[in-house]
Design an enzyme around this catalytic site. Structure first.
Site, short mmCIF file in Angstrom:
data_model
loop_
_atom_site.label_atom_id
_atom_site.label_comp_id
_atom_site.label_asym_id
_atom_site.label_seq_id
_atom_site.Cartn_x
_atom_site.Cartn_y
_atom_site.Cartn_z
N ARG A 25 -4.97 -10.58 13.30
CA ARG A 25 -4.67 -9.29 13.94
C ARG A 25 -5.65 -8.94 15.06
O ARG A 25 -5.94 -7.77 15.29
CB ARG A 25 -4.66 -8.14 12.91
CG ARG A 25 -3.53 -8.22 11.89
CD ARG A 25 -2.25 -7.65 12.47
NE ARG A 25 -1.13 -7.85 11.56
CZ ARG A 25 -0.68 -6.95 10.69
NH1 ARG A 25 -1.23 -5.76 10.64
NH2 ARG A 25 0.33 -7.23 9.92
N ARG A 29 -4.50 -2.43 16.83
CA ARG A 29 -4.75 -1.02 17.14
C ARG A 29 -6.21 -0.62 17.23
O ARG A 29 -6.53 0.45 17.72
CB ARG A 29 -4.05 -0.14 16.10
CG ARG A 29 -2.54 -0.09 16.31
CD ARG A 29 -1.84 0.45 15.08
NE ARG A 29 -1.96 -0.51 13.99
CZ ARG A 29 -1.41 -0.35 12.79
NH1 ARG A 29 -0.73 0.74 12.51
NH2 ARG A 29 -1.55 -1.28 11.87
N ARG A 38 0.80 -0.99 24.17
CA ARG A 38 1.88 -0.66 23.25
C ARG A 38 2.60 0.61 23.72
O ARG A 38 3.83 0.70 23.67
CB ARG A 38 1.36 -0.48 21.83
CG ARG A 38 2.50 -0.39 20.83
CD ARG A 38 2.01 -0.22 19.42
NE ARG A 38 1.38 1.08 19.24
CZ ARG A 38 1.21 1.68 18.07
NH1 ARG A 38 1.62 1.10 16.97
NH2 ARG A 38 0.63 2.86 18.00
N ASP A 75 5.71 -10.79 15.03
CA ASP A 75 5.60 -10.33 13.64
C ASP A 75 6.45 -11.23 12.76
O ASP A 75 7.46 -11.78 13.20
CB ASP A 75 6.07 -8.88 13.51
CG ASP A 75 5.62 -8.29 12.18
OD1 ASP A 75 4.47 -7.79 12.12
OD2 ASP A 75 6.38 -8.34 11.20
N TYR A 152 10.11 -8.73 1.66
CA TYR A 152 10.49 -7.62 2.56
C TYR A 152 12.00 -7.51 2.68
O TYR A 152 12.55 -6.41 2.73
CB TYR A 152 9.85 -7.81 3.94
CG TYR A 152 8.36 -7.58 3.94
CD1 TYR A 152 7.83 -6.31 4.09
CD2 TYR A 152 7.47 -8.63 3.76
CE1 TYR A 152 6.46 -6.09 4.07
CE2 TYR A 152 6.09 -8.43 3.73
CZ TYR A 152 5.60 -7.16 3.89
OH TYR A 152 4.24 -6.94 3.86
O1 CP3 Z 1 -2.61 -11.91 13.79
C1 CP3 Z 1 -2.12 -11.47 14.86
O2 CP3 Z 1 -2.73 -10.72 15.61
C2 CP3 Z 1 -0.75 -11.95 15.30
C3 CP3 Z 1 0.30 -11.00 15.23
C4 CP3 Z 1 0.77 -10.59 13.86
C5 CP3 Z 1 1.23 -9.29 13.56
N1 CP3 Z 1 1.72 -9.30 12.30
C6 CP3 Z 1 1.23 -8.14 14.47
C7 CP3 Z 1 1.37 -6.78 13.91
C8 CP3 Z 1 0.91 -11.37 12.71
C9 CP3 Z 1 0.50 -12.80 12.45
C10 CP3 Z 1 1.53 -10.54 11.73
C11 CP3 Z 1 1.90 -11.04 10.42
C12 CP3 Z 1 2.47 -10.12 9.43
N2 CP3 Z 1 3.30 -9.06 9.65
C13 CP3 Z 1 2.30 -10.26 8.06
C14 CP3 Z 1 1.55 -11.39 7.38
C15 CP3 Z 1 0.08 -11.27 7.53
C16 CP3 Z 1 -0.55 -10.12 6.81
O3 CP3 Z 1 -1.12 -9.27 7.50
O4 CP3 Z 1 -0.51 -10.12 5.58
C17 CP3 Z 1 3.02 -9.23 7.44
C18 CP3 Z 1 3.10 -8.97 5.95
C19 CP3 Z 1 3.66 -8.48 8.45
C20 CP3 Z 1 4.58 -7.34 8.30
C21 CP3 Z 1 4.04 -6.13 8.93
N3 CP3 Z 1 3.91 -5.95 10.28
C22 CP3 Z 1 3.57 -4.96 8.29
C23 CP3 Z 1 3.52 -4.76 6.79
C24 CP3 Z 1 3.17 -4.08 9.29
C25 CP3 Z 1 2.74 -2.65 9.13
C26 CP3 Z 1 1.35 -2.55 8.63
C27 CP3 Z 1 0.46 -2.08 9.73
O5 CP3 Z 1 -0.60 -2.69 9.93
O6 CP3 Z 1 0.83 -1.10 10.40
C28 CP3 Z 1 3.35 -4.74 10.54
C29 CP3 Z 1 3.04 -4.21 11.87
C30 CP3 Z 1 2.17 -5.04 12.76
N4 CP3 Z 1 2.28 -6.37 12.96
C31 CP3 Z 1 1.16 -4.53 13.62
C32 CP3 Z 1 0.66 -5.62 14.33
C33 CP3 Z 1 -0.40 -5.61 15.40
C34 CP3 Z 1 0.78 -3.08 13.76
C35 CP3 Z 1 1.90 -2.43 14.53
C36 CP3 Z 1 1.46 -1.35 15.49
O7 CP3 Z 1 0.91 -1.67 16.58
O8 CP3 Z 1 1.72 -0.19 15.16
#
Ligand code: CP3
Length: 345
Positions: A25, A29, A38, A75, A152
């Site tokens: 990540r 944010r 964003r 994602d 999911y």
């Molecule tokens: O690592 C990276 O920076 C690459 C991009 C990436 C994102 N999500 C961007 C993201 C990767 C590899 C993921 C994987 C992901 N997404 C997983 C597996 C890894 C983990 O963290 O366990 C899962 C379970 C998801 C599903 C997901 N996406 C959830 C549950 C959420 C909401 C939780 C949160 O942090 O808000 C997301 C959103 C998400 N994916 C964000 C980002 C940068 C935040 C979104 C935003 O900018 O509001």
């Protein structure tokens, strides 16, 4: 022949004097420039599907910190969307999807051959990144592992214990396994297309592997990872693969050998000294600083970072967090972590 990029050298099994570093990540944010881009895109999903802006946020942490790898900004839930599930994000809460819990809902999903048009913008982001990244930076593509993606798709949201997916496994194992199989086949095509577009490494995120025990772990975490990795290795023998069976505990032992992964990513619930003895003996490991240090910082961050670097110094290692950095992290603490890793022992 020695490969130049440090991440590729570690993944090939080389023990380096300083471990290469990137962060899950890392585009997120906690960075003001991410929040600005964003906002420009409109929302998170629009950002994922806008190749220019998705490439821009992928590059932001590379410019700011000089990480050794960039991870494609996307994602794991874009694949369910490509399969025909509805997907949206509720601000402050997380993802929501239309649910798949019946044979009819499973049958209504698209086939593996019909996902690529939807995913075309993601491959375009990969192509832009290969042009824009510095020569020394490795580009990592990724997908969710079938079990995690299925949790999911079955629940329609994130759940603390993956209860709905476990319930479907017991109530209708044919539908559950049919869904897992569809995701497995689609993931092979998705990752293969990312590699064709220029991803140099791919990573499989099984964030909820820890909730599978015993036989269920073998059938629904290990076997799908082996199937995906075997298929990718047949098509792209030179592309290293990182597997992340998060919170697998003692099931990390032997996971790389059993699946064919080149590296296992460790979460911070396992100690680095234990993992060096029991997991790194088989090859490269990645991890595993607790992401809370990016919030709390200070001497504890420095001490814990050094302890992890030292524990893994006898073998191939890629430094990373044990899970994604959180939005409340301080960007200065990220700089301190990198400085500590690169200061050497
Ligand atoms: O690592 C990276 O920076 C690459 C991009 C990436 C994102 N999500 C961007 C993201 C990767 C590899 C993921 C994987 C992901 N997404 C997983 C597996 C890894 C983990 O963290 O366990 C899962 C379970 C998801 C599903 C997901 N996406 C959830 C549950 C959420 C909401 C939780 C949160 O942090 O808000 C997301 C959103 C998400 N994916 C964000 C980002 C940068 C935040 C979104 C935003 O900018 O509001």
């Amino acid at each position: 022949m020695t490969k130049q990029k440090t991440i590729l050298r570690a993944l090939a099994g080389e023990t380096l004097p300083t471990p290469p570093i990137w962060m899950m990540r890392q585009a997120g944010r906690y960075l003001p420039e991410y929040r600005a881009t964003r906002a420009q895109a409109g929302d998170f999903l629009k950002l994922c599907y806008n190749p220019d802006l998705a490439a821009e946020v992928t590059l932001q942490p590379i410019r700011r910190y000089g990480f050794d790898a960039a991870i494609l900004f996307a994602d794991i839930l874009l694949l369910p969307q490509a399969l025909g599930a509805d997907l949206w994000f509720v601000t402050g809460e997380g993802p929501r999807l239309s649910t798949i819990t019946t044979p009819n809902e499973l049958a209504a999903l698209k086939g593996v051959d019909d996902i690529q048009e939807h995913l075309a913008p993601i491959y375009e982001t990969v192509r832009i990144l290969r042009q824009e990244l510095p020569d020394e930076t490795t580009l990592i593509g990724f997908a969710g592992a079938p079990w995690t993606v299925a949790t999911y798709m079955i629940a329609g949201r994130g759940t603390p214990d993956q209860g709905p997916a476990h319930a479907l496994m017991r109530a209708d194992v044919a539908t559950f396994e049919g869904l897992l199989n569809l995701i497995t086949k689609a993931t092979i095509e998705y990752l293969s297309a990312q590699i064709d577009a220029g991803a140099e490494v791919v990573k499989l995120f099984d964030s909820w592997a820890g909730s599978l025990k015993g036989d269920a772990f073998d059938k629904y975490a290990l076997a799908p990872a082996r199937e995906i990795i075997t298929a990718l290795k047949a098509r792209h023998p030179d592309t290293p693969i990182i597997a992340f069976p998060r919170e697998a505990g003692d099931r990390y032992v032997g996971f790389a050998k059993a699946t064919g992964a080149d590296c296992v990513a460790l979460d911070n619930s396992v100690s680095a000294t234990w993992a060096a003895k029991n997991v790194q003996v088989d090859g490269c490991v990645q991890g595993n600083l607790a992401s809370r240090h990016m919030v709390t910082g200070g001497q504890e961050l420095v001490d814990e970072t050094r302890a992890i670097v030292d524990a893994f110094a006898g073998g191939p290692h890629i430094f990373n967090l044990g899970h994604g950095i959180t939005p409340d992290a301080d960007p200065e603490n990220v700089a301190l972590m990198i400085e500590t890793v690169r200061a050497g022992g």
